[in-house]
Design a protein around this motif. Structure first.
Motif, PDB file in Angstrom:
ATOM      1  N   THR A 196       0.838  -1.208   0.000  1.00 57.00           N
ATOM      2  CA  THR A 196       0.000   0.000   0.000  1.00 57.00           C
ATOM      3  C   THR A 196       0.873   1.259   0.000  1.00 57.00           C
ATOM      4  OG1 THR A 196      -1.587  -1.220   1.325  1.00 57.00           O
ATOM      5  CG2 THR A 196      -1.913   1.130   1.182  1.00 57.00           C
ATOM      6  N   TYR A 197       1.965   1.206   0.772  1.00 53.99           N
ATOM      7  CA  TYR A 197       2.864   2.358   0.858  1.00 53.99           C
ATOM      8  C   TYR A 197       3.405   2.698  -0.539  1.00 53.99           C
ATOM      9  CZ  TYR A 197       7.023   5.138   2.005  1.00 53.99           C
ATOM     10  OH  TYR A 197       7.972   6.124   2.047  1.00 53.99           O
ATOM     11  N   PHE A 198       3.921   1.672  -1.240  1.00 53.90           N
ATOM     12  CA  PHE A 198       4.475   1.931  -2.579  1.00 53.90           C
ATOM     13  C   PHE A 198       3.382   2.367  -3.554  1.00 53.90           C
ATOM     14  CE2 PHE A 198       7.939  -1.328  -1.459  1.00 53.90           C
ATOM     15  CZ  PHE A 198       8.830  -0.333  -1.082  1.00 53.90           C
ATOM     16  N   ASP A 199       2.254   1.644  -3.537  1.00 53.04           N
ATOM     17  CA  ASP A 199       1.150   2.019  -4.448  1.00 53.04           C
ATOM     18  C   ASP A 199       0.819   3.494  -4.293  1.00 53.04           C
ATOM     19  OD1 ASP A 199       0.955  -0.517  -5.416  1.00 53.04           O
ATOM     20  OD2 ASP A 199      -0.832  -1.082  -4.254  1.00 53.04           O
ATOM     21  N   SER A 200       0.689   3.924  -3.019  1.00 53.23           N
ATOM     22  CA  SER A 200       0.229   5.300  -2.802  1.00 53.23           C
ATOM     23  C   SER A 200       1.316   6.319  -3.150  1.00 53.23           C
ATOM     24  CB  SER A 200      -0.249   5.473  -1.358  1.00 53.23           C
ATOM     25  OG  SER A 200       0.768   5.103  -0.456  1.00 53.23           O
ATOM     26  N   VAL A 201       2.585   5.998  -2.854  1.00 52.37           N
ATOM     27  CA  VAL A 201       3.659   6.935  -3.216  1.00 52.37           C
ATOM     28  C   VAL A 201       3.610   7.221  -4.720  1.00 52.37           C
ATOM     29  CG1 VAL A 201       6.157   7.208  -3.510  1.00 52.37           C
ATOM     30  CG2 VAL A 201       5.253   6.357  -1.354  1.00 52.37           C
ATOM     31  N   PHE A 202       3.510   6.141  -5.514  1.00 50.05           N
ATOM     32  CA  PHE A 202       3.557   6.351  -6.973  1.00 50.05           C
ATOM     33  C   PHE A 202       2.280   6.999  -7.499  1.00 50.05           C
ATOM     34  CE2 PHE A 202       6.929   3.030  -6.524  1.00 50.05           C
ATOM     35  CZ  PHE A 202       7.985   3.821  -6.949  1.00 50.05           C
ATOM     36  N   GLN A 203       1.150   6.723  -6.858  1.00 48.21           N
ATOM     37  CA  GLN A 203      -0.092   7.425  -7.225  1.00 48.21           C
ATOM     38  C   GLN A 203       0.097   8.929  -7.013  1.00 48.21           C
ATOM     39  OE1 GLN A 203      -3.019   6.605  -8.464  1.00 48.21           O
ATOM     40  NE2 GLN A 203      -3.171   4.377  -8.252  1.00 48.21           N
ATOM     41  N   LEU A 204       0.655   9.273  -5.847  1.00 42.01           N
ATOM     42  CA  LEU A 204       0.824  10.697  -5.513  1.00 42.01           C
ATOM     43  C   LEU A 204       1.820  11.363  -6.468  1.00 42.01           C
ATOM     44  CD1 LEU A 204       0.879  10.332  -1.614  1.00 42.01           C
ATOM     45  CD2 LEU A 204      -0.932  11.403  -2.970  1.00 42.01           C
ATOM     46  N   ILE A 205       2.896  10.629  -6.828  1.00 47.16           N
ATOM     47  CA  ILE A 205       3.878  11.186  -7.769  1.00 47.16           C
ATOM     48  C   ILE A 205       3.192  11.455  -9.108  1.00 47.16           C
ATOM     49  CG2 ILE A 205       5.955  10.655  -9.111  1.00 47.16           C
ATOM     50  CD1 ILE A 205       6.959   9.089  -6.653  1.00 47.16           C
ATOM     51  N   ASP A 206       2.373  10.469  -9.539  1.00 54.20           N
ATOM     52  CA  ASP A 206       1.710  10.634 -10.840  1.00 54.20           C
ATOM     53  C   ASP A 206       0.692  11.766 -10.820  1.00 54.20           C
ATOM     54  OD1 ASP A 206       3.249   8.619 -11.806  1.00 54.20           O
ATOM     55  OD2 ASP A 206       1.725   7.048 -11.566  1.00 54.20           O
ATOM     56  N   GLU A 207       0.120  12.034  -9.651  1.00 59.84           N
ATOM     57  CA  GLU A 207      -0.844  13.152  -9.570  1.00 59.84           C
ATOM     58  C   GLU A 207      -0.125  14.466  -9.242  1.00 59.84           C
ATOM     59  OE1 GLU A 207      -3.632  12.113  -6.501  1.00 59.84           O
ATOM     60  OE2 GLU A 207      -4.283  10.268  -7.531  1.00 59.84           O
ATOM     61  N   SER A 208       1.226  14.439  -9.195  1.00 55.60           N
ATOM     62  CA  SER A 208       2.064  15.556  -8.719  1.00 55.60           C
ATOM     63  C   SER A 208       1.441  16.256  -7.501  1.00 55.60           C
ATOM     64  CB  SER A 208       2.362  16.557  -9.840  1.00 55.60           C
ATOM     65  OG  SER A 208       1.488  16.411 -10.917  1.00 55.60           O
ATOM     66  N   TRP A 209       1.100  15.442  -6.517  1.00 51.93           N
ATOM     67  CA  TRP A 209       0.516  15.964  -5.271  1.00 51.93           C
ATOM     68  C   TRP A 209       1.612  16.637  -4.437  1.00 51.93           C
ATOM     69  CZ3 TRP A 209       1.180  15.031   0.031  1.00 51.93           C
ATOM     70  CH2 TRP A 209       0.122  15.401   0.878  1.00 51.93           C
ATOM     71  N   THR A 210       1.295  17.749  -3.824  1.00 54.03           N
ATOM     72  CA  THR A 210       2.267  18.336  -2.897  1.00 54.03           C
ATOM     73  C   THR A 210       1.570  18.622  -1.569  1.00 54.03           C
ATOM     74  OG1 THR A 210       1.735  20.475  -3.844  1.00 54.03           O
ATOM     75  CG2 THR A 210       3.777  19.429  -4.601  1.00 54.03           C
ATOM     76  N   PRO A 211       2.303  18.472  -0.466  1.00 53.63           N
ATOM     77  CA  PRO A 211       1.672  18.682   0.841  1.00 53.63           C
ATOM     78  C   PRO A 211       1.328  20.158   1.042  1.00 53.63           C
ATOM     79  CG  PRO A 211       4.019  18.230   1.082  1.00 53.63           C
ATOM     80  CD  PRO A 211       3.712  18.043  -0.363  1.00 53.63           C
TER      81      PRO A 211
END
Length: 913
Positions: A253-268
């Motif tokens: 889940t950790y890896f799945d979500s990291v790459f999802q966030l990278i692909d959505e260019s999410w920033t905190p």
């Protein structure tokens, strides 16, 4: 009390006597009557038992003893619906009894009356306002929603009603147990109200979710995923991994979500918290550092953890996949796997851990990698030229891991025959040496070195498939030897079952199967190995037994599941109930279940229980073409069940038919019956065509893949054409047009049958250059021959029933007219010729079988010069056993087939018009 003891001890006759004594004194002692009925039921007197029980039930008893005794009886009769009647009456008479109401609820649960369960639950809650009763009612609404055919009704009526009922309790602050929160969550999830479900779990109610580890976190995670809230997924997974860095699902889940966030260019966000769950990682750098920290932390942990190391390999794999591996310097997979082996190589899980990542190695490195692993295992050779062996179990496990990896990487596949045989010898040496580490093992434990033996067998199987006939005997030899040291090794047993069946030897198989001690669902998942071969290899008695065994499982499954469901209600394990229902439905639509039912009925007909066919037969086949094997099994099942329905249609046609050119026209009922038969015939033709098309693909299943069906043999040996034309004969005879009939009887049958017989000729076992060669297909052909002859017989006796009255009518006319000029139509002589031919043919086959029996008895297998020096002394005794088993099994088959044919011959002799 006394007769109860008799019943409990299984002494049913005494129980009946005791009950009779009591009844003499007290005519209307209900309970004694029921106990007597139970005794009768158990001694096979169902009808008397039922009559007695109904006498008592009609009085609508309300005493506990009678009610409980009747419940037991009805259950043993498999009539759970009668229990509901019983308690409905009791509840009417004693409306405030909590006990009877709850018995009524459970009785409804047994028969799956969800609506009535809902009402019974509420009635209970009114008498005794206890939470569980209220929630029984709620659960019954969910059950209605699950079983509703109409998806829409579920979403608009049942589930919202259930939701309102729970909300009412929440508002009144009446929620007590964890099960109640689970139920609320289940309803919201099914309504796809993921946001609301999340709030429940995160809120005050969620604090009750304590029985399972991380139950609350897992439910949160599930909802975050449904809502695609990747920041929360990531932060929660991160937090859980800080607590336990060995939990594999959270790495994923950790890896799945990291790459999802990278692909959505999410920033905190700059100011507030990253997410509801705290800090979020949203770059590859953070992920790399996080994993490195987990590995650094591992050294401080009290036990070695595999998770962090495997997580690193997983991250490398994902980065490679995205084409951005090099800049992160995570290390070389080969080196990492080597280090992993150093650390965990002596654990059986090491192979399965690394198996997942071998695709990170370039094929050119395989041999080097394997050698690198071998070099660090402490093996000792007694002398220069001898095999280096492990000195303890740790070293043995490490070596086994490398051997498994070698097989996986295909290192053995590239070898030639000579090299393979050398490896087999080395593996068996290692196997026997490894046995000394397992001297203290219990019978139920496996030997540490079993895998060496298994691998040797797989290499030999490869050779057998490449045409090396002797290899199969050595496979069996090694497996029997392995089993003698590890009597509970299921893999040895399954391999033995598959190979004996491939050789057409069924006798050793039933014992092997029962020693597997298959539990529950395994009767469906592996039971087909048995039922597929039993009757097709001529072991009719064993086949009958194994079919019954399988059917008993499927029928008891329906009963058992309702018990599980009731337990789940009692203990508030509501989440499990839909799983039980789904399980029950899956088993009821099991392909194996449908096949066993069909083959069982055909078998019953073959074994002379001709009456049997007169009951109607349903046909329910789920047409899911998932895999080729499933498609083939389904096509074959269609052909078989149509054959069965045609055969069982014959008795309904017989004795009611007047020939076309006689005065009487067919009654409606009968003519529609022949239409049914003709429709079935058309369906059979279509099914056969589809079957032939399917076989044109010439699919070769792997030797241990799904066993192919008997369809190919059925077409190639002529049984199919023969059986179909026999059914057409029924249709023609029905039309009984005296001139035309001669044609249809005279043509072609002798050709069909003698062709079929030719396919049965030949020896089952022959010895070629000191090697045993078996021809199990001859057995299958013989079995089809018996079946086809039987169908010919049933068709003939149908013809007989039509022609007999027709002949006597003609003879009466002849007498009336006192003329000799009334010629008898040729149909009668044709029929007699046909029957005579049938008789001669059957006699010939019986003689052929006698010949086979003599050869099988005379064959002295011991004298085979087992000239392959491959076999050591201790192997020779197992080879003898194995060949003896195959020989004895063939002998048994041939005997049973012969017996059955003799019965057929007797019947044919009676067919004379």
């Amino acid at each position: 009390g006394e007769h109860r003891d008799y019943l409990d001890n299984g002494n049913n006759k005494m129980a009946i006597q005791q009950a009779d004594k009591l009844l003499k004194k007290h005519k209307d002692l209900h309970c004694a009557k029921v106990l007597k009925a139970i005794g009768l039921q158990r001694t096979g007197k169902q009808d008397e038992a039922y009559a007695l029980a109904q006498e008592v039930a009609a009085l609508e008893p309300t005493d506990d003893n009678s009610l409980q005794a009747l419940t037991i009886l009805y259950r043993e009769m498999h009539r759970p619906e009668l229990v509901t009647k019983l308690y409905e009456a009791a509840v009417k008479k004693v409306p405030n009894s909590e006990e009877y109401h709850s018995h009524l609820f459970m009785a409804y649960a047994r028969v799956g009356e969800y609506k009535k369960m809902q009402q019974a639950g509420m009635a209970l809650y009114k008498i005794v306002p206890k939470n569980p009763y209220y929630f029984w009612s709620v659960m019954s609404l969910i059950m209605q929603s699950i079983s509703a055919q109409d998806e829409n009704l579920s979403k608009t009526m049942f589930l919202p009603l259930a939701e309102r009922m729970v909300e009412k309790m929440v508002k009144e602050d009446k929620i007590e147990a964890e099960a109640e929160v689970e139920l609320y969550y289940m309803i919201l999830e099914r309504l796809e109200k993921y946001k609301e479900a999340l709030d429940v779990v995160r809120g005050k109610l969620g604090e009750k979710l304590t029985s399972e580890l991380q139950s609350r976190e897992n439910k949160c995670m599930a909802m975050y995923k449904k809502l695609h809230r990747w920041p929360e997924c990531n932060a929660l997974a991160r937090r859980l991994l800080l607590k336990n860095s060995d939990d594999w699902q959270f790495y994923i889940t950790y890896f799945d979500s990291v790459f999802q966030l990278i692909d959505e260019s999410w920033t905190p966000p700059a100011e507030e918290e990253h997410s509801l769950e705290g800090e979020v990682h949203c770059s590859i750098e953070q992920a790399v550092n996080f994993i490195e920290e987990r590995i650094a932390g591992e050294s401080r942990s009290s036990r070695p953890l595999r998770g962090p190391f495997l997580a690193k390999l997983e991250l490398i794999r994902r980065l490679r996949h995205r084409g951005c591996n090099d800049e992160y310097k995570l290390g070389d997979p080969e080196e990492l796997m080597f280090q992993y082996f150093k650390k965990f190589g002596d654990k059986p899980c090491c192979f399965t851990d690394l198996k997942v990542f071998v695709d990170l190695l370039p094929p050119s490195q395989y041999t080097k990698f394997i050698q690198q692993l071998l070099d660090i295992i402490p093996l000792v050779a007694a002398a220069e030229d001898e095999v280096a062996l492990p000195g303890d179990i740790k070293a043995l496990q490490q070596h086994l891991c490398v051997v498994q990896l070698s097989r996986l990487l295909g290192i053995y596949h590239t070898m030639d025959k000579k090299q393979k045989l050398a490896v087999v010898r080395e593996l068996m040496l290692r196997y026997r040496h490894g046995l000394e580490f397992g001297k203290s093992c219990l019978k139920t434990e496996l030997q540490f070195s079993d895998y060496y033996c298994l691998l040797a067998v797989h290499l030999l199987l490869d050779l057998w498939l490449e045409g090396e006939e002797a290899a199969v005997w050595q496979c069996l030899t090694l497996l029997e030897e392995g089993l003698s040291h590890s009597p509970s090794n299921a893999q040895f047993k399954l391999l033995l079952i598959r190979i004996y069946c491939r050789l057409g030897a069924f006798e050793p198989v039933s014992e092997l199967y029962s020693s597997l001690d298959a539990k529950h669902i395994q009767h469906d998942t592996i039971g087909y190995l048995l039922t597929r071969y039993a009757s097709s290899l001529g072991h009719y008695a064993a086949a009958s037994q194994s079919c019954n065994f399988a059917l008993r499982f499927f029928h008891s499954n329906q009963k058992d599941t309702s018990e599980y469901i009731i337990q789940a209600y009692k203990y508030g394990a509501f989440e499990k109930i839909p799983e039980f229902i789904a399980f029950r439905n899956r088993l009821n639509s099991s392909l194996h279940f449908a096949q066993v039912r069909t083959e069982r009925m055909l078998l019953d007909l073959l074994l002379e229980n001709w009456e049997w066919a007169k009951r109607g037969l349903g046909e329910d086949i789920s047409e899911e073409h998932r895999k080729l094997s499933l498609e083939e099994e389904t096509l074959w099942l269609r052909i078989r069940s149509l054959t069965l329905r045609l055969v069982s249609g014959l008795p309904t046609l017989a004795h009611t038919i007047q020939p076309k050119n006689s005065e009487k026209t067919a009654e409606n009922g009968v003519s529609s019956k022949i239409d049914t038969i003709r429709a079935l015939l058309q369906q059979l033709e279509a099914a056969v065509d589809s079957g032939k098309k399917f076989l044109e693909q010439k699919i070769q299943y792997p030797v241990l893949g799904p066993p192919p069906t008997r369809m190919a043999g059925f077409f190639s040996n002529g049984s199919c054409q023969c059986q179909t034309s026999l059914f057409y004969l029924v249709s023609d005879i029905y039309e009984l047009d005296t001139n035309g009939l001669g044609k249809c009887l005279g043509q072609g049958f002798s050709f069909f049958f003698s062709d079929l017989f030719n396919k049965c000729k030949g020896d089952l076992i022959e010895v070629r250059d000191g090697t045993l060669k078996t021809h199990p297909n001859l057995l299958e052909n013989l079995v089809f021959f018996v079946e086809t002859i039987s169908i010919a017989l049933w068709v003939s006796s149908y013809c007989d029933s039509v022609l007999r009255p027709f002949k006597s009518n003609l003879q009466k006319k002849k007498k009336k007219k006192k003329e000799s000029s009334v010629a008898m139509p040729p149909v009668f002589t044709h029929f007699l010729d046909y029957v005579t031919e049938l008789q001669t043919l059957t006699s010939n086959v019986i003689d052929h079988i006698k010949g086979l029996e003599i050869i099988l008895t005379a064959l002295k297998l011991e004298e085979l010069s087992l000239k392959d020096t491959l076999l050591l002394q201790e192997e020779k005794k197992f080879t003898k056993t194995v060949q003896g088993k195959v020989q004895s099994s063939y002998h048994h088959s041939v005997q049973e087939i012969g017996e059955l044919l003799k019965k057929r011959l007797d019947t044919i002799k009676k067919l004379k018009i």
